[in-house]
Design an enzyme around this catalytic site. Structure first.
Site, PDB file in Angstrom:
ATOM      1  N   LYS A 211      36.892  49.224  50.651  1.00 46.86           N
ATOM      2  CA  LYS A 211      35.778  47.971  50.951  1.00 46.86           C
ATOM      3  C   LYS A 211      36.420  47.113  52.014  1.00 46.86           C
ATOM      4  CE  LYS A 211      34.340  44.225  50.343  1.00 46.86           C
ATOM      5  NZ  LYS A 211      33.847  43.414  51.415  1.00 46.86           N
ATOM      6  N   GLY A 263      43.702  39.540  49.304  1.00 45.78           N
ATOM      7  CA  GLY A 263      42.573  38.451  49.611  1.00 45.78           C
ATOM      8  C   GLY A 263      43.026  37.398  48.918  1.00 45.78           C
ATOM      9  N   SER A 264      42.179  36.442  48.670  1.00 43.02           N
ATOM     10  CA  SER A 264      42.638  35.015  48.311  1.00 43.02           C
ATOM     11  C   SER A 264      42.940  34.992  46.742  1.00 43.02           C
ATOM     12  CB  SER A 264      41.220  34.106  48.265  1.00 43.02           C
ATOM     13  OG  SER A 264      40.373  34.606  47.866  1.00 43.02           O
ATOM     14  N   THR A 265      43.733  34.201  46.434  1.00 50.71           N
ATOM     15  CA  THR A 265      44.192  34.016  44.949  1.00 50.71           C
ATOM     16  C   THR A 265      42.976  34.075  44.038  1.00 50.71           C
ATOM     17  OG1 THR A 265      46.566  33.114  45.752  1.00 50.71           O
ATOM     18  CG2 THR A 265      45.482  32.590  43.556  1.00 50.71           C
ATOM     19  N   GLY A 268      41.307  37.395  43.512  1.00 53.28           N
ATOM     20  CA  GLY A 268      42.435  38.066  42.968  1.00 53.28           C
ATOM     21  C   GLY A 268      42.282  37.706  41.478  1.00 53.28           C
ATOM     22  N   GLU A 285      47.558  41.347  46.571  1.00 50.92           N
ATOM     23  CA  GLU A 285      48.296  40.994  47.502  1.00 50.92           C
ATOM     24  C   GLU A 285      47.523  39.448  47.843  1.00 50.92           C
ATOM     25  OE1 GLU A 285      51.297  41.865  48.555  1.00 50.92           O
ATOM     26  OE2 GLU A 285      51.217  43.897  48.351  1.00 50.92           O
ATOM     27  N   CYS A 319      48.746  35.906  55.656  1.00 50.43           N
ATOM     28  CA  CYS A 319      48.944  35.327  54.277  1.00 50.43           C
ATOM     29  C   CYS A 319      50.390  34.883  54.273  1.00 50.43           C
ATOM     30  CB  CYS A 319      48.948  36.526  53.440  1.00 50.43           C
ATOM     31  SG  CYS A 319      49.741  38.168  54.154  1.00 50.43           S
ATOM     32  N   GLU A 416      46.669  26.556  51.202  1.00 51.54           N
ATOM     33  CA  GLU A 416      46.738  27.472  52.302  1.00 51.54           C
ATOM     34  C   GLU A 416      45.758  27.206  53.253  1.00 51.54           C
ATOM     35  OE1 GLU A 416      45.504  31.586  51.398  1.00 51.54           O
ATOM     36  OE2 GLU A 416      47.329  32.192  52.507  1.00 51.54           O
TER      37      GLU A 416
HETATM   38  P1  NAP Z   1      38.621  36.912  50.126  1.00 53.14           P
HETATM   39  O1  NAP Z   1      37.671  35.988  50.236  1.00 53.14           O
HETATM   40  O2  NAP Z   1      39.603  37.002  48.780  1.00 53.14           O
HETATM   41  O3  NAP Z   1      38.148  38.352  50.330  1.00 53.14           O
HETATM   42  C1  NAP Z   1      39.033  39.484  50.431  1.00 53.14           C
HETATM   43  C2  NAP Z   1      38.201  40.557  49.936  1.00 53.14           C
HETATM   44  O4  NAP Z   1      37.680  40.640  48.832  1.00 53.14           O
HETATM   45  C3  NAP Z   1      37.118  40.633  51.139  1.00 53.14           C
HETATM   46  O5  NAP Z   1      36.861  42.234  51.264  1.00 53.14           O
HETATM   47  C4  NAP Z   1      35.852  40.249  50.503  1.00 53.14           C
HETATM   48  O6  NAP Z   1      34.465  40.481  50.652  1.00 53.14           O
HETATM   49  C5  NAP Z   1      36.322  40.965  48.965  1.00 53.14           C
HETATM   50  N1  NAP Z   1      35.624  39.971  47.812  1.00 53.14           N
HETATM   51  C6  NAP Z   1      35.102  38.698  47.902  1.00 53.14           C
HETATM   52  N2  NAP Z   1      34.740  38.345  46.593  1.00 53.14           N
HETATM   53  C7  NAP Z   1      34.869  39.368  45.807  1.00 53.14           C
HETATM   54  C8  NAP Z   1      34.781  39.611  44.432  1.00 53.14           C
HETATM   55  N3  NAP Z   1      34.215  38.863  43.421  1.00 53.14           N
HETATM   56  N4  NAP Z   1      35.133  40.690  43.859  1.00 53.14           N
HETATM   57  C9  NAP Z   1      35.503  41.694  44.655  1.00 53.14           C
HETATM   58  N5  NAP Z   1      35.987  41.533  46.136  1.00 53.14           N
HETATM   59  C10 NAP Z   1      35.636  40.400  46.479  1.00 53.14           C
HETATM   60  O7  NAP Z   1      39.610  36.674  50.971  1.00 53.14           O
HETATM   61  P2  NAP Z   1      39.553  36.342  52.603  1.00 53.14           P
HETATM   62  O8  NAP Z   1      39.251  35.004  52.856  1.00 53.14           O
HETATM   63  O9  NAP Z   1      38.831  37.505  53.159  1.00 53.14           O
HETATM   64  O10 NAP Z   1      41.027  36.707  53.062  1.00 53.14           O
HETATM   65  C11 NAP Z   1      41.891  35.496  53.274  1.00 53.14           C
HETATM   66  C12 NAP Z   1      42.892  35.537  52.069  1.00 53.14           C
HETATM   67  O11 NAP Z   1      43.403  36.835  51.891  1.00 53.14           O
HETATM   68  C13 NAP Z   1      43.879  34.257  52.308  1.00 53.14           C
HETATM   69  O12 NAP Z   1      44.069  33.665  50.963  1.00 53.14           O
HETATM   70  C14 NAP Z   1      45.244  35.442  52.428  1.00 53.14           C
HETATM   71  O13 NAP Z   1      46.328  34.637  52.339  1.00 53.14           O
HETATM   72  C15 NAP Z   1      45.086  36.400  51.810  1.00 53.14           C
HETATM   73  N6  NAP Z   1      45.829  37.694  52.333  1.00 53.14           N
HETATM   74  C16 NAP Z   1      46.848  38.117  51.688  1.00 53.14           C
HETATM   75  C17 NAP Z   1      47.581  39.164  52.204  1.00 53.14           C
HETATM   76  C18 NAP Z   1      48.711  39.748  51.343  1.00 53.14           C
HETATM   77  O14 NAP Z   1      49.345  40.697  51.714  1.00 53.14           O
HETATM   78  N7  NAP Z   1      49.435  39.063  50.539  1.00 53.14           N
HETATM   79  C19 NAP Z   1      47.157  39.712  53.179  1.00 53.14           C
HETATM   80  C20 NAP Z   1      46.064  39.427  54.087  1.00 53.14           C
HETATM   81  C21 NAP Z   1      45.525  38.169  53.391  1.00 53.14           C
HETATM   82  P3  NAP Z   1      33.877  39.871  51.970  1.00 53.14           P
HETATM   83  O15 NAP Z   1      35.041  39.092  52.663  1.00 53.14           O
HETATM   84  O16 NAP Z   1      33.184  40.691  52.693  1.00 53.14           O
HETATM   85  O17 NAP Z   1      33.100  38.726  51.106  1.00 53.14           O
END
Ligand code: NAP
Ligand code: MG
Length: 506
Positions: A211, A263-265, A268, A285, A319, A416
């Protein structure tokens, strides 16, 4: 004389600390670059993108579509299908069938051939992949062209090499694939994150439902077209587009064996809670608040380049961005002055221009988040400096910015920001640098700048971070494992270590 810029308190200390003469650099470009736009006329977007399930493009049972926009122009690019729980179920069933009937039965050397084909097809289509990545997500074309796309195809090449050598990967212990992997990725490196997830899963013999993020689905869909073209068996990879609810449906599906999430903590943690007790394997991650630590004995101009790369690469949508600069007190003013002059030369604007250094912020929501945290930094008494560069009138843009006089307890030192905003703090001793660097709930990465190799090693042993760069920052290689400590998640991606996330070792 340097002219004071907006928000800048020009102190004598800044000048006094510098042993170099002030050359009167104003930060304004000494020449203007001619526009150098990447051509897009040859691209044909579809009006509507369907779901990629079982090797076919299928309309969503939800009957819903959502627009994906170009954040640099705010104009829609295409409509994309929104998968609901029924669609996710169809994708998981097709991944299961492909696992049982085809992929798990294939000789490893045959799996490798498919991965090589994917890698090569990505190279052939590199230009279009880079342009679409830039249009859909806002990152500068020079980054998508020179980093995202080549690194993504390198991940397929690397894992193709492993596919028939897994006997060597786990110290001779027997292993078997997990089955169906549900993979959820963010918007900051859409194609690269897809590659990080799909390549090791397939190499180890699993099938996939992926996804992509809602704001950046297009390159994953182009990747699906590559899967079609190289005749990857139907159902081995399925792509379900949608927002958070689609991801949640994938997490909740009872026939998924493993969830890999970047994605976000916050999300996660929710996922970890949702699958507790289900027996599903999980890798997370998550976020970061990396310290980039500069000692007085470091080559400072090189360090300034590293700091700039650490926080402004991809508009800080990284990230592992070096979002906290810890600088030894004796060189603070000098480093700040050099940094300010360097940042003032950076070009912010049209991401499709090959000279652009900082492109668009990925979404309006993310821009609001950055603005909110920057306002909090000012309210908490830190001193803000933003580049005086002109910003495009349309689209989501934010100037490269740093804060000095940042209190350890302030929000900008802890949260962050995920934007082009650097918080600068000081330290006096290596112990203090370690203590401040580790004073965060995250632990994804860190950087150390010093002339002394022994000091780098001393620091690396004490920093609670999955990756520690020495005299460089933000360097990646498929053979190098990447992942976090503490609330930055667990599990590793890349390298031999990354393979173990996709197998059961006996
Ligand atoms: P996010 O809101 O956590 O979203 C990540 C993914 O999860 C998206 O595809 C999102 O869908 C989906 N998602 C949202 N709610 C969900 C749920 N309840 N159940 C399952 N999936 C769900 O994060 P983001 O704002 O897109 O990305 C930024 C974050 O990612 C930052 O905190 C960054 O540090 C982290 N990140 C970490 C790494 C690493 O390798 N450690 C790499 C890149 C990014 P939608 O976006 O379509 O809503
Ligand atoms: Mg978009």
């Amino acid at each position: 004389m340097a002219t004071p810029r907006k928000n800048e308190k020009k102190t004598d200390a800044v000048k006094a600390a510098s042993s170099e003469p002030d050359l009167g650099f104003t930060g304004e470009s000494s020449w203007q670059y001619e526009p150098s736009l990447e051509g897009t006329d040859h691209l044909r977007f579809e009006k509507k993108y369907e779901l990629f399930i079982g090797g076919r493009w299928v309309a969503p049972k939800s009957k819903k579509y959502f627009p994906t926009i170009n954040p640099a122009t705010e104009e829609p690019i295409a409509e994309v299908a929104e998968a609901n729980a029924e669609d996710v179920d169809a994708a998981v069933r097709s991944a299961r069938t492909a696992y049982d009937k085809i992929w798990s039965k294939l000789r490893p050397a045959e799996r490798a051939k498919y991965l090589y084909r994917i890698a090569r097809a990505m190279q052939e289509k590199a230009r279009d992949l880079a342009i679409v990545e830039t249009m859909d997500g806002g990152k500068p074309i020079k980054e998508s062209r020179d980093f995202d796309v080549p690194t993504a195809s390198a991940h397929f090449f690397y894992h193709a090499g492993w596919a028939d050598k897994l006997d060597l990967a786990f110290h001779g212990r027997p292993y078997r694939p997990l089955g169906v992997a549900g993979q959820i990725i963010p918007w900051n490196f859409p194609l690269l994150m897809a590659a990080w997830k799909i390549a090791p899963a397939l190499a180890c013999g699993n099938t996939v439902v992926l996804k992509p993020a809602e704001t950046t689905p297009l390159t994953a869909l182009l990747l699906a077209k590559i899967f079609e073209e190289i005749e990857l068996p139907p159902g081995v990879v399925n792509i379900v587009t949608g927002a958070g609810a689609t991801g949640a449906a994938l997490v909740a599906h009872s026939d998924v064996n493993k969830i890999a999430f970047t994605g976000s903590t916050d999300v996660g943690k929710r996922i970890q809670g949702a699958i507790a007790g289900s027996g599903k394997r999980l890798t997370l991650e998550l976020g970061g608040k990396a310290a980039n630590i500069v000692f007085a004995d470091a080559p400072l101009d090189q360090a300034v380049e590293g700091i700039v790369n650490g926080i402004f690469f991809n508009q800080g949508h990284v990230c592992c961005a070096g979002s906290r600069l810890l600088v030894e007190e004796s060189v603070h003013d000098l480093v700040v002055r050099k940094l300010r002059d360097r940042i003032a030369t950076m070009r912010v604007g049209n991401p499709l221009d090959k000279n652009t250094d900082l492109g668009a912020i990925n979404s309006k929501m993310q821009l609001e988040k950055i603005r909110g945290l920057v306002a909090a930094g000012e309210a908490e008494g830190a001193e803000r400096w933003s580049s005086p560069c002109a910003l495009p009138k349309k689209g989501f843009f934010f100037p490269p910015t740093f804060f000095t006089n940042v209190a350890q307890a302030s929000r900008i030192a802890h949260e962050e920001i995920f934007g082009p905003v650097l918080s600068i703090l000081t330290f006096r001793t290596p112990d203090e640098a370690v203590e401040k660097a580790n004073n965060t709930m995250y632990g994804l990465s860190a950087g150390v700048w010093t002339d002394k190799g022994s000091k780098s090693f001393w620091m690396a042993q004490r920093l609670q971070a999955g990756v520690v760069w020495a005299n460089t920052f933000n360097k990646f290689d498929p053979s190098s494992p990447f992942g976090g400590y503490k609330e930055s998640g667990f599990g590793r991606e890349g390298g031999r270590q990354g393979l173990s996330s996709y197998v059961e070792v006996g």
